[in-house]
Enzyme design. Structure first.
Site, PDB file in Angstrom:
ATOM      1  CD1 TRP A 139      -1.285   1.072  -6.334  1.00 34.55           C
ATOM      2  CD2 TRP A 139      -2.427   2.342  -4.280  1.00 34.55           C
ATOM      3  NE1 TRP A 139      -2.850   1.719  -6.831  1.00 34.55           N
ATOM      4  CE2 TRP A 139      -2.964   2.311  -6.002  1.00 34.55           C
ATOM      5  CE3 TRP A 139      -2.636   4.071  -3.336  1.00 34.55           C
ATOM      6  CZ2 TRP A 139      -4.592   3.260  -6.032  1.00 34.55           C
ATOM      7  CZ3 TRP A 139      -3.323   3.934  -3.940  1.00 34.55           C
ATOM      8  CH2 TRP A 139      -4.232   4.967  -5.062  1.00 34.55           C
ATOM      9  CG  HIS A 140      -0.833   5.818  -1.191  1.00 29.04           C
ATOM     10  ND1 HIS A 140      -1.341   4.583  -0.321  1.00 29.04           N
ATOM     11  CD2 HIS A 140      -1.381   6.712  -0.756  1.00 29.04           C
ATOM     12  CE1 HIS A 140      -2.206   4.723  -0.102  1.00 29.04           C
ATOM     13  NE2 HIS A 140      -2.492   5.670  -0.676  1.00 29.04           N
ATOM     14  N   GLY A 141       3.332   6.267  -3.910  1.00 35.46           N
ATOM     15  CA  GLY A 141       4.089   6.670  -4.259  1.00 35.46           C
ATOM     16  C   GLY A 141       5.770   6.119  -4.697  1.00 35.46           C
ATOM     17  CB  SER A 146      -0.975  -0.300   1.079  1.00 32.38           C
ATOM     18  OG  SER A 146      -1.612   1.497   0.886  1.00 32.38           O
ATOM     19  N   GLY A 147       2.074   0.950   0.233  1.00 30.74           N
ATOM     20  CA  GLY A 147       2.917   2.346   0.567  1.00 30.74           C
ATOM     21  C   GLY A 147       3.076   2.342  -0.234  1.00 30.74           C
TER      22      GLY A 147
END
Length: 197
Positions: A138-140, A135-136
């Site tokens: 995925w965010h950038g 998830s981290g």
């Protein structure tokens, strides 16, 4: 369906108002604060973190409303993606309410293929940690996003291991303050473009 179109138009206007009037206003204060981190007092730093927390809330809530509003105007129904996450009394509950569709996607395509909770307790915690790492990322592509994902993964695992039992003994107000403080700290990590900041 004119009634659905009117409801969609209202939802779109509500979302646009949240983004333009509220999120952008908080965003100006956040930009000024994060632009001068070294000059912030302790109180100023907490205010900037609070403003960023509110900016993200109204930005995300607004865009969800806008998307659902457009879908209604076109005769479609999008799933709810945002369910009052700052009402959460712990981090587990927060992630059930924030970015629901991404959480569903990560559960279906990362957590379950890794074995979910079917391969023992230790493996379940490792799988949860991997999901938050993904998830981290995925965010950038910045390290701040990786650290942000690992931070929330660690907090979620600690809650599942033992914190939730302790929290449930506290009054609701204290549980809510606990969750908001951890969320604000997580957003502070998310906001910076470098770990040095």
């Amino acid at each position: 369906d004119w009634e659905k179109f009117a409801g969609g138009l209202y939802l779109f206007a509500l979302g646009l108002s949240k983004k333009v009037l509220l999120a952008d206003t908080f965003g100006k204060a956040v930009d000024a604060g994060y632009g001068n981190v070294a000059g912030l007092s302790g109180t100023d730093a907490w205010l900037v973190m609070l403003f960023y927390t509110l900016q993200l809330y109204f930005d995300f809530s607004g865009y969800c409303d806008m998307g659902r509003g457009i879908a209604h105007m076109l005769g479609m129904e999008l799933p709810v993606n945002f369910d009052s996450p700052y009402k959460a009394s712990n981090i587990i509950e927060f992630w059930k309410r924030w970015h629901i569709t991404l959480n569903r996607f990560l559960r279906k395509y990362v957590y379950i293929p890794l074995g979910g909770n079917r391969k023992g307790t230790a493996r379940m915690y490792l799988n949860l940690f991997i999901v938050f790492l993904v998830s981290g990322i995925w965010h950038g592509a910045g390290w701040n996003f990786v650290v942000w994902g690992l931070y929330f993964g660690a907090v979620l695992i600690l809650e599942k291991l033992f914190l939730l039992r302790c929290l449930n003994r506290l009054p609701a107000l204290f549980r809510h303050i606990y969750a908001l403080l951890l969320i604000m700290l997580g957003w502070a990590v998310f906001a910076f473009d470098s770990l040095g900041s």
